[in-house]
Design an enzyme around this catalytic site. Structure first.
Site, PDB file in Angstrom:
ATOM      1  N   LYS A  13       0.840  -1.209   0.000  1.00  0.00           N
ATOM      2  CA  LYS A  13       0.000   0.000   0.000  1.00  0.00           C
ATOM      3  C   LYS A  13       0.874   1.259   0.000  1.00  0.00           C
ATOM      4  O   LYS A  13       0.677   2.165  -0.795  1.00  0.00           O
ATOM      5  CB  LYS A  13      -0.933   0.016   1.233  1.00  0.00           C
ATOM      6  CG  LYS A  13      -1.854  -1.188   1.344  1.00  0.00           C
ATOM      7  CD  LYS A  13      -2.776  -1.113   2.559  1.00  0.00           C
ATOM      8  CE  LYS A  13      -2.069  -1.110   3.890  1.00  0.00           C
ATOM      9  NZ  LYS A  13      -1.348  -2.357   4.226  1.00  0.00           N
ATOM     10  N   ARG A  88      -9.900   0.421   8.700  1.00  0.00           N
ATOM     11  CA  ARG A  88      -9.308  -0.882   8.963  1.00  0.00           C
ATOM     12  C   ARG A  88     -10.276  -1.840   9.630  1.00  0.00           C
ATOM     13  O   ARG A  88      -9.918  -2.967   9.937  1.00  0.00           O
ATOM     14  CB  ARG A  88      -8.132  -0.681   9.890  1.00  0.00           C
ATOM     15  CG  ARG A  88      -6.826  -1.090   9.273  1.00  0.00           C
ATOM     16  CD  ARG A  88      -5.773  -0.689  10.237  1.00  0.00           C
ATOM     17  NE  ARG A  88      -4.566  -1.403  10.079  1.00  0.00           N
ATOM     18  CZ  ARG A  88      -3.500  -0.880   9.458  1.00  0.00           C
ATOM     19  NH1 ARG A  88      -3.570   0.271   8.870  1.00  0.00           N
ATOM     20  NH2 ARG A  88      -2.396  -1.554   9.457  1.00  0.00           N
ATOM     21  N   ARG A 127      11.763  -5.324   5.287  1.00  0.00           N
ATOM     22  CA  ARG A 127      11.564  -3.880   5.025  1.00  0.00           C
ATOM     23  C   ARG A 127      12.559  -3.020   5.818  1.00  0.00           C
ATOM     24  O   ARG A 127      12.769  -3.230   7.009  1.00  0.00           O
ATOM     25  CB  ARG A 127      10.143  -3.456   5.401  1.00  0.00           C
ATOM     26  CG  ARG A 127       9.959  -1.948   5.262  1.00  0.00           C
ATOM     27  CD  ARG A 127       8.535  -1.502   5.336  1.00  0.00           C
ATOM     28  NE  ARG A 127       7.792  -2.072   6.440  1.00  0.00           N
ATOM     29  CZ  ARG A 127       6.475  -2.018   6.539  1.00  0.00           C
ATOM     30  NH1 ARG A 127       5.761  -1.435   5.604  1.00  0.00           N
ATOM     31  NH2 ARG A 127       5.869  -2.562   7.565  1.00  0.00           N
ATOM     32  N   ARG A 160      11.465  -0.937  11.079  1.00  0.00           N
ATOM     33  CA  ARG A 160      10.340  -0.468  11.882  1.00  0.00           C
ATOM     34  C   ARG A 160      10.191  -1.342  13.132  1.00  0.00           C
ATOM     35  O   ARG A 160      10.377  -2.557  13.060  1.00  0.00           O
ATOM     36  CB  ARG A 160       9.045  -0.556  11.043  1.00  0.00           C
ATOM     37  CG  ARG A 160       8.347   0.776  10.885  1.00  0.00           C
ATOM     38  CD  ARG A 160       7.276   0.720   9.853  1.00  0.00           C
ATOM     39  NE  ARG A 160       6.101  -0.041  10.269  1.00  0.00           N
ATOM     40  CZ  ARG A 160       4.991  -0.132   9.539  1.00  0.00           C
ATOM     41  NH1 ARG A 160       4.907   0.489   8.377  1.00  0.00           N
ATOM     42  NH2 ARG A 160       3.965  -0.847   9.960  1.00  0.00           N
ATOM     43  N   ARG A 171      -0.316  -8.813  13.441  1.00  0.00           N
ATOM     44  CA  ARG A 171      -0.894  -7.847  12.491  1.00  0.00           C
ATOM     45  C   ARG A 171      -1.648  -8.577  11.376  1.00  0.00           C
ATOM     46  O   ARG A 171      -2.714  -8.133  10.940  1.00  0.00           O
ATOM     47  CB  ARG A 171       0.214  -6.959  11.902  1.00  0.00           C
ATOM     48  CG  ARG A 171       0.681  -5.892  12.886  1.00  0.00           C
ATOM     49  CD  ARG A 171       2.061  -5.349  12.552  1.00  0.00           C
ATOM     50  NE  ARG A 171       2.164  -4.760  11.237  1.00  0.00           N
ATOM     51  CZ  ARG A 171       3.326  -4.608  10.577  1.00  0.00           C
ATOM     52  NH1 ARG A 171       4.461  -5.026  11.119  1.00  0.00           N
ATOM     53  NH2 ARG A 171       3.338  -4.053   9.406  1.00  0.00           N
TER      54      ARG A 171
END
Ligand code: AP5
Length: 215
Positions: A13, A88, A127, A160, A171
């Protein structure tokens, strides 16, 4: 263009929203980024959000509604925006309606970036963000030249806090339980567009633009 990006954590996203923003100027409105900024600044809102974020849980609906209403009322959203990470759950989708009415806007599309669950874990654990340029990178998928470019400029590859395996698993579970029902919600509203989210970033971007008639 007023778009909601649906899709699991790691579906791309943020990556795709940044490309649309760069090419077409619609701002990326990411509740995750806004919340991380509040945590980093140590605001009261950030302190309230931090524990949920660290655990991979959703922050309460009232907190995110407040930040999204404030952000969408800003001038740069007047001609369009990309909602990345909001809504969400079904309550947030309901909450969004009066916010849009207040600013006289309505959604054009809800785009689902469709990616297999087993690819998501690798994307998320890999990431990194370049501390110098802010560029989003991935130690498994980015070309070595892009990673070298960051390091050669004296940047560090920052991970992160919630991109660890335990938090990622939670998540993904929360996504399946609370966010996936939005696919049916936006299908029923006639707004759903599904984009195959696997493969090369630029190929996905081409599919996305075609789906949204962006030229
Ligand atoms: P948020 O920041 O929204 O995180 P998320 O939804 O988990 O999404 P991600 O940012 O992890 O993934 P993405 O789809 O943007 O993927 P990306 O493009 O980075 O939310 C974080 C937390 O904030 C939540 O857990 C919650 O606590 C809270 N929160 C936020 N919004 C909330 C709300 N509305 N209500 C309540 N709480 C809220 O890509 C991932 C990686 O893959 C990158 O390294 C990228 O380089 C790589 N990649 C991307 N595309 C490709 C590709 N095609 N091939 C190979 N690699 C790729």
């Amino acid at each position: 263009m007023r778009i909601v990006f649906l899709g699991a954590p790691g579906s791309g996203k943020g990556t795709q929203a940044k490309k649309i923003m760069a090419d077409f100027g619609f701002p990326q409105v990411s509740t995750g980024d806004l919340l991380r900024a509040a945590v980093a600044a140590g605001t009261e809102l950030g302190q309230r959000a931090k524990a949920a974020m660290d655990a991979g849980e959703l922050v309460t609906d009232d907190i995110v509604l407040g930040i999204i209403a404030e952000r969408l009322a800003e001038d740069d959203c007047a001609n369009g925006f990309i909602l990345d990470g909001y809504p969400r759950n079904l309550q947030q989708a309901e909450d969004l309606q009066p916010v849009l009415e207040d600013i006289g806007q309505s959604l054009d599309a809800a785009v689902l970036l469709d990616v297999d669950m087993d690819i998501l874990m690798k994307r998320l654990t890999g990431r990194r963000t370049c501390s110098k340029t802010g560029k989003l990178l991935n130690i498994y998928f980015s070309p070595q030249s892009e990673i070298d470019e960051c390091l050669e400029q004296g940047g560090e590859l920052i991970q992160r806090a919630d991109d660890n395996e335990e938090t990622i698993s939670n998540r993904l579970k929360i996504y399946r339980e609370q966010t996936e029902p939005l696919i049916g919600f936006y299908r029923d509203a006639g707004l759903l567009r599904t984009v195959e989210g696997e493969g090369d970033v630029d190929e996905i971007y081409a599919r996305l633009k075609a789906t949204l008639d962006l030229t």
